[in-house]
Design an enzyme around this catalytic site. Structure first.
Site, short mmCIF file in Angstrom:
data_model
loop_
_atom_site.label_atom_id
_atom_site.label_comp_id
_atom_site.label_asym_id
_atom_site.label_seq_id
_atom_site.Cartn_x
_atom_site.Cartn_y
_atom_site.Cartn_z
N ASP A 1 22.41 -42.95 -112.16
CA ASP A 1 21.50 -44.04 -111.79
C ASP A 1 20.05 -43.67 -112.13
O ASP A 1 19.70 -42.49 -112.22
CB ASP A 1 21.64 -44.33 -110.30
CG ASP A 1 21.09 -45.70 -109.93
OD1 ASP A 1 20.86 -46.53 -110.83
OD2 ASP A 1 20.89 -45.94 -108.72
N GLU B 1 29.74 -55.18 -111.06
CA GLU B 1 28.55 -55.94 -110.64
C GLU B 1 27.45 -55.92 -111.69
O GLU B 1 26.53 -56.76 -111.65
CB GLU B 1 27.99 -55.38 -109.32
CG GLU B 1 28.85 -55.67 -108.09
CD GLU B 1 30.17 -54.93 -108.07
OE1 GLU B 1 30.21 -53.77 -108.53
OE2 GLU B 1 31.17 -55.52 -107.63
N ASN B 2 27.52 -54.98 -112.63
CA ASN B 2 26.45 -54.89 -113.64
C ASN B 2 26.44 -56.08 -114.60
O ASN B 2 25.46 -56.33 -115.30
CB ASN B 2 26.53 -53.58 -114.43
CG ASN B 2 26.08 -52.36 -113.63
OD1 ASN B 2 26.59 -51.26 -113.82
ND2 ASN B 2 25.12 -52.53 -112.73
C1 IPE Z 1 25.64 -48.14 -109.98
O1 IPE Z 1 24.28 -48.29 -110.21
C2 IPE Z 1 26.42 -48.42 -111.23
C3 IPE Z 1 26.31 -47.43 -112.30
C4 IPE Z 1 25.62 -46.32 -112.24
C5 IPE Z 1 27.05 -47.73 -113.50
P1 IPE Z 1 23.51 -49.65 -109.88
O2 IPE Z 1 22.10 -49.43 -110.23
O3 IPE Z 1 24.21 -50.79 -110.55
O4 IPE Z 1 23.74 -49.79 -108.31
P2 IPE Z 1 22.87 -50.58 -107.22
O5 IPE Z 1 22.72 -51.98 -107.72
O6 IPE Z 1 21.55 -49.89 -107.10
O7 IPE Z 1 23.66 -50.47 -105.96
C1 IPE Z 2 21.99 -46.79 -114.25
O1 IPE Z 2 20.64 -47.03 -114.37
C2 IPE Z 2 22.79 -47.33 -115.42
C3 IPE Z 2 23.58 -48.52 -115.11
C4 IPE Z 2 23.71 -49.05 -113.94
C5 IPE Z 2 24.30 -49.13 -116.21
P1 IPE Z 2 19.98 -48.37 -113.82
O2 IPE Z 2 19.92 -49.36 -114.93
O3 IPE Z 2 20.68 -48.86 -112.61
O4 IPE Z 2 18.53 -47.86 -113.47
P2 IPE Z 2 17.64 -48.30 -112.24
O5 IPE Z 2 18.44 -48.09 -111.00
O6 IPE Z 2 17.28 -49.75 -112.45
O7 IPE Z 2 16.46 -47.40 -112.30
MG MG Z 3 20.39 -48.54 -110.62
#
Ligand code: IPE
Ligand code: IPE
Ligand code: MG
Length: 256
Positions: A36, A83-84
């Protein structure tokens, strides 16, 4: 293939380290990572979020290499959650294209390192070409005997449990035949042991739908460091913290 993404040793995990105590502490068999903080890493540098995701993929090499060096046998990476999909379409498109690029450029090299790749999650929502590439990677590496690398890509723990329940119902299993072992065989992780250690980077302290069944007795380690900066020193810190813990699994005597 970019040598950049590869450990310098021919095979990992390093055979000498497996099952050993590295620097006097116990090494987890399966490490799962919630990668993350890519977006925040980019934001802090005035870069677009996708640059953070690119930097994140460039970090895979040193982390896998470090884990292998310590003797970790199984690694699971959370790359894209169910959820992404709710992110802006251009970020989703960018993420899929970066991940497709990683598969195209790295799979042969991982194969050469004896790594077995597993996919955790759904395939059906990806573009056909990406589905083909993933299937090809799994097929190519299926008999490898080195590190197992699980890639959670369109993965959600609730989705996984629902899919397992549906398959059990379809198979007509009698209720008395269903126990934790049988249920585990219906999960995406059927070929993996439960994670001993779950690392989450970038300071958040939640699972975000990651391995919610399998993490029942996992140890958690949260680091403030964003994923693109999570290096071998951070890996060692996480492993050391794991090694200092006592696991009891509900009993009174330490186990493992
Ligand atoms: C969790 O990170 C998913 C991955 C690392 C692939 P997110 O950034 O999507 O999670 P939330 O939204 O902060 O819970
Ligand atoms: C994790 O980094 C990668 C995925 C969830 C695909 P994020 O994109 O969630 O990065 P932040 O949390 O917005 O910094
Ligand atoms: Mg994130």
């Amino acid at each position: 293939m970019s040598e950049a993404l590869l450990p310098s040793q021919p095979f990992f995990p390093s055979p000498e380290a497996v099952g050993q105590q590295t620097n006097g502490y116990k090494v987890p068999n399966h490490v799962a990572i919630i990668m993350d903080g890519n977006g925040r890493w980019a934001g802090q540098r005035g870069l677009p979020r996708l640059e953070g995701h690119r930097a994140g993929t460039q970090n895979l090499h040193r982390v896998l290499e470090a884990l292998g060096r310590h003797g970790v046998r199984h690694v699971t990476l959370y790359a894209f959650s169910t959820e992404n999909w709710s992110r802006p379409p251009e970020e989703v498109r960018g993420l899929l294209s970066i991940l497709q690029g990683v598969i195209e450029s790295e799979v042969r090299a991982l194969h050469a390192k004896n790594v077995r790749i597993l996919h955790l999650g759904r395939l059906d929502r990806f573009p056909k070409r990406l589905q083909r590439e993933i299937r090809r990677a799994l097929e190519l590496t299926r008999n490898n005997t080195g590190m197992t690398l699980g890639v959670a890509f369109d993965y959600g723990g609730r989705d996984e449990i629902l899919e397992a329940v549906k398959a059990i119902v379809r198979d007509g299993l009698a209720p008395e035949r269903i126990d934790e072992t049988v249920f585990g065989r219906y999960l995406y992780t059927r070929e993996l042991p439960d994670p001993d250690l779950i690392i989450r980077t970038a300071g958040e302290q939640r699972l975000s739908n990651f391995l919610i069944w399998q993490s029942a007795y996992s140890e958690f380690y949260c680091s403030p460091c964003p994923w693109p900066d999570f290096d071998e020193v951070e890996v060692e810190r996480a492993l050391r913290s794991f090694g200092e813990r006592t696991r009891r699994f509900g009993a009174l005597i330490p186990i493992g």
